[in-house]
Design a protein around this motif. Sequence first.
Motif, PDB file in Angstrom:
ATOM      1  N   ALA A 134       0.383  12.388   2.420  1.00  0.00           N
ATOM      2  CA  ALA A 134       0.255  11.388   3.852  1.00  0.00           C
ATOM      3  C   ALA A 134       1.634  11.491   3.752  1.00  0.00           C
ATOM      4  O   ALA A 134       2.599  11.739   4.864  1.00  0.00           O
ATOM      5  N   MET A 135       2.552  11.192   2.635  1.00  0.00           N
ATOM      6  CA  MET A 135       4.155  11.365   2.774  1.00  0.00           C
ATOM      7  C   MET A 135       4.600  12.441   3.190  1.00  0.00           C
ATOM      8  O   MET A 135       6.023  11.916   4.065  1.00  0.00           O
ATOM      9  N   SER A 193       0.900  -1.674   0.427  1.00  0.00           N
ATOM     10  CA  SER A 193      -0.140  -0.020  -0.276  1.00  0.00           C
ATOM     11  C   SER A 193       0.944   1.381   0.055  1.00  0.00           C
ATOM     12  O   SER A 193       2.098   1.208   0.563  1.00  0.00           O
ATOM     13  N   SER A 223       5.600   4.055   1.861  1.00  0.00           N
ATOM     14  CA  SER A 223       5.675   6.089   2.681  1.00  0.00           C
ATOM     15  C   SER A 223       6.714   5.338   4.026  1.00  0.00           C
ATOM     16  O   SER A 223       7.786   5.592   4.067  1.00  0.00           O
ATOM     17  N   ALA A 224       6.791   3.788   4.873  1.00  0.00           N
ATOM     18  CA  ALA A 224       7.241   3.645   5.614  1.00  0.00           C
ATOM     19  C   ALA A 224       8.973   2.723   4.937  1.00  0.00           C
ATOM     20  O   ALA A 224       9.780   2.965   5.916  1.00  0.00           O
ATOM     21  N   GLU A 251       1.162   3.358   2.295  1.00  0.00           N
ATOM     22  CA  GLU A 251       1.574   3.388   3.477  1.00  0.00           C
ATOM     23  C   GLU A 251       2.867   2.775   3.768  1.00  0.00           C
ATOM     24  O   GLU A 251       3.552   3.147   4.234  1.00  0.00           O
ATOM     25  N   GLN A 252       3.089   1.622   3.935  1.00  0.00           N
ATOM     26  CA  GLN A 252       3.714   0.190   3.805  1.00  0.00           C
ATOM     27  C   GLN A 252       5.097   0.943   2.914  1.00  0.00           C
ATOM     28  O   GLN A 252       6.279   0.888   3.525  1.00  0.00           O
ATOM     29  N   ALA A 282       4.659  12.691   6.357  1.00  0.00           N
ATOM     30  CA  ALA A 282       5.282  12.396   7.688  1.00  0.00           C
ATOM     31  C   ALA A 282       6.657  12.153   7.511  1.00  0.00           C
ATOM     32  O   ALA A 282       8.474  12.937   8.645  1.00  0.00           O
ATOM     33  N   ASP A 324      -3.891  12.019  -1.970  1.00  0.00           N
ATOM     34  CA  ASP A 324      -3.908  10.946  -0.760  1.00  0.00           C
ATOM     35  C   ASP A 324      -2.759  10.370  -0.268  1.00  0.00           C
ATOM     36  O   ASP A 324      -2.245  10.600   0.807  1.00  0.00           O
ATOM     37  N   GLY A 325      -1.716   9.573  -0.539  1.00  0.00           N
ATOM     38  CA  GLY A 325      -1.213   8.701  -0.727  1.00  0.00           C
ATOM     39  C   GLY A 325       0.723   9.803  -0.604  1.00  0.00           C
ATOM     40  O   GLY A 325       1.462  10.161   0.311  1.00  0.00           O
TER      41      GLY A 325
END
Length: 424
Positions: free
Chosen positions: A294-295, A260, A265-266, A262-263, A298, A290-291
């Motif tokens: 968020a990134m 995803s 980005s992590a 989020e993954q 972060a 959206d990704g």
Amino acid sequence: VIEQVGAREILDSRGNPTVEVEVALDDGTLERAAVPSGASTGEHEAVELRDGDAKRYLGKGVEHAVTAVLDEIGPELVGIEAVEQRVVDQKLVDLDGTPDKGRLGANAILGVSLAVAKAAAASSGLELFRYVGGPNAHVLPVPMLNILNGGAHADTDVDIQEFMIAPIGAESFREALRWGAEVYHSLKSVLKSKGLGTGLGDEGGFAPSLSSNRDALDLILVAIEKAGYRPGRDIALALDVAATEFFSDGAYTFEKNKRSAEQMSAYYAELVDAYPLVSIEDPLSEDDWDGWVAMTAALGDKVQIVGDDLFVTNPERLEEGISRRAANALLVKVNQIGTLSETLDAVSLATSYGYRSMMSHRSGETEDTTIADLAVAVGAGQIKTGAPARGERTAKYNQLLRIEEALGDAARYAGDTAFPRFTP
Ligand code: PGA
Ligand code: ZN
């Protein structure tokens, strides 16, 4: 005053046809510009016109675009002052009449736009960077040298498209380029010593098969140290992930697993902690707003996050990104938008909102060096134009050497000021 506009089909660095335009002025000035072409192109880019005739160049011929310059565009421009760049570019946009420049072709339009600028500069007796940038243009960009190629630019399963080195600690562009070339050769030795391939990708970087993307970063760190430089202080790292290429049905297929946003980005957060990375381009797909938001929230205060396929050098897409706080830097590719004026508008918009700009080539290039001058003209501070090898790449870096020399004592190398200063 523009007297004549010519055009022809020439070859680019991948052996595909592209457009070259010649503009003649009534004072005898004759200048030409050639148009580049991408492989990992963004969905929202201006459209390059290809003939689609399978009997010529596998359908990639550009005879229609050449005809558009000769028959439609040229006659409209005869009699206009070459210094009226915005008038010329507006005429090109209006004449095309489509939002994506798909009727006449962004390749036809860009060739004309750039050739007019070069003719105007030559006729004024000014270097292109001086003509476009004015008396204050004096900053030489950091060369973001792409020394290891993956993704759509190589036939390996390395997912990340570009692994770049940024010689931020050098005193001058000339020194930065030397450091970069030394590391390039050092990397070749490191790869050889490990039995890895030293064949080249589309942008002149090595394209070895590797078992992970981190392996590429580790090999480059070794190459930097073996060349006698300090990773992070002298030479930093940068990536162009080109994530649009491996995104489909809402997931990123990365290192053979579906992930995803989020993954992903992590994963980038780990890389930023582990490596001296100053810039990550297209970490996520072109419409994954959206990704991106968020990134950026972060990681945006730790690393430069560059929008390429996301913004496509389009002031409207960039405005959307700025209002949503997606990315913090703009990749600038003249052929994504199609005219010089719109390119300059995108850079101005980015600058006014504190977004950095990185001038960029395409993976399919020619010996045209316009982007080197533009990087200095707009004070971009960063330019990526491939490895320090292969003529179509070195043409731009070599032009920057000439510009630095011409500026003499007035020249300033951007160095680490090219990137946002993040407080530790
Ligand atoms: P392209 O790659 O020219 O193949 O699109 C360059 C980039 O993605 O920055
Ligand atoms: Zn890119």
